[in-house]
Design a protein around this motif. Structure first.
Motif: not given
Length: 338
Positions: A99-103, A106-110, A162-168
């Motif tokens: 979910m983190s990688w896709f969001n 990959a720039g996909l919506p959460a 770690s993958i940072t900057g995930i959607s709220g």
């Protein structure tokens, strides 16, 4: 013509069976022991440490309970069919990373990232079910393979970072409250009620018990056991991914460090402690929920009492050993009565 007369019905025959008293009915309920244990542990810890029963601590336990509870329900559904799913913890950790990688990457919506991850998790569960039913592979082996592969995929995607900057949106799910009650705890309650209704109020749910209790007898009765087994594996994998949403929301980053590691043991322990038989066909949702609550009370209680965290696994192992021993003694008692 010779006539016969029906035997006279005596007053004793016509009398209804004696009603069992409430204490006896409660004592005969399989889950009463674990529920009583929850009450005793909670009261003991609350009396020893006033902070244990504080609103902040109870809310924190609610978040943890929801995560462990979801995978415990999924694990229990599989065990009811006579199988086992060792991949629930590793799949949860992989779902967090996916979910983190896709969001982020990959720039996909959460929402899209969540749907894709759920689809992948469901596919994994489908593979488990088909391998067990069509290829007749041992559930232990099939899910152990997924356990190993999932951990490898998680490390390969993150490369230790770690993958940072995930959607709220993830934080809204994993950290929100509804009337001071954690939203994840409400989601867990809804899933538990839905699972209870399915198992105890639907024909398909009763078929799950039948398949787990005696697969051959269920087949002779015309029950399509393979479908029930496959659907339970799919549900287990999906619930692992849903729990991953909550974990990601609480952490705020996609991290592979320790997420989901060993959680499959907690899920199995909660199921067995709650009265789910490892041979399948026995167990109820109320017991599973109580088993999860008891484990959370023990884990949080050890932390509150400032006991070294290294002893947590020792306590968990002892509790699991006692639960498995009780399960085998219960099975032998039932066999003797039969």
């Amino acid at each position: 013509m010779k006539t016969t007369t029906a035997p006279a019905t005596t007053e004793a025959d016509a009398a209804p069976p004696p009603r069992t008293s409430l204490p006896r009915r409660l004592a005969a309920t399989p889950e009463v022991g674990v529920v009583a244990a929850c009450v005793v542990v909670f009261v003991s810890l609350a009396l020893d440490k006033s902070t244990f029963a504080s609103a902040v601590n109870l809310q924190g336990m609610g978040f943890d309970l929801a995560q462990y509870g979801l995978i415990a329900i999924g694990e229990s559904l599989v065990i009811l069919t006579g199988g086992i799913d060792l991949s629930v913890g590793a799949l949860l950790g992989t779902s967090v990373i996916l979910m983190s990688w896709f969001n982020v990457r990959a720039g996909l919506p959460a929402a899209v990232a969540i749907l894709i991850t759920l689809a992948i998790a469901g596919t994994v569960g489908l593979i488990h079910g088909l391998a067990v039913t069509r290829l007749k592979m041992a559930p232990f082996v099939v899910t152990l393979v997924t356990y190993t592969v999932a951990q490898g995929v998680t490390l390969a995607i993150t490369s230790g970072t770690s993958i940072t900057g995930i959607s709220g949106l993830f934080g809204d799910v994993g950290q929100s409250y509804v009337a001071q009650i954690p939203l994840p705890l409400i989601i867990f309650a809804v899933v538990a009620v839905a699972a209870w209704f399915f198992l105890e109020r639907t024909y398909a749910g009763r078929q799950v018990y039948a398949v787990g209790g005696n697969a051959e007898a269920a087949r002779l009765a015309g029950i399509r056991g393979d479908r029930r087994i496959v659907s339970m594996y799919v549900t287990s994998s999906l619930l692992s991914a849903v729990a991953g949403i909550m974990v990601l929301g609480r952490m705020g980053v996609g991290s592979a460090s320790g997420v989901g590691v060993g959680w499959e043991l907690s899920a199995i322990a909660a199921a067995v402690i709650g009265g789910v038989s490892l041979v399948g066909g026995q167990g109820r949702i109320i017991g599973i929920a109580a088993g999860t609550i008891l484990l959370e009370l023990i884990n949080n209680g050890l932390t509150t009492l400032q006991i070294n965290s290294n002893y947590t696994n020792i306590v968990l192992g002892c509790v699991l050993g006692l639960a498995i021993t009780a399960d085998r003694l219960r099975a032998r008692s039932v066999a003797r009565r039969s």
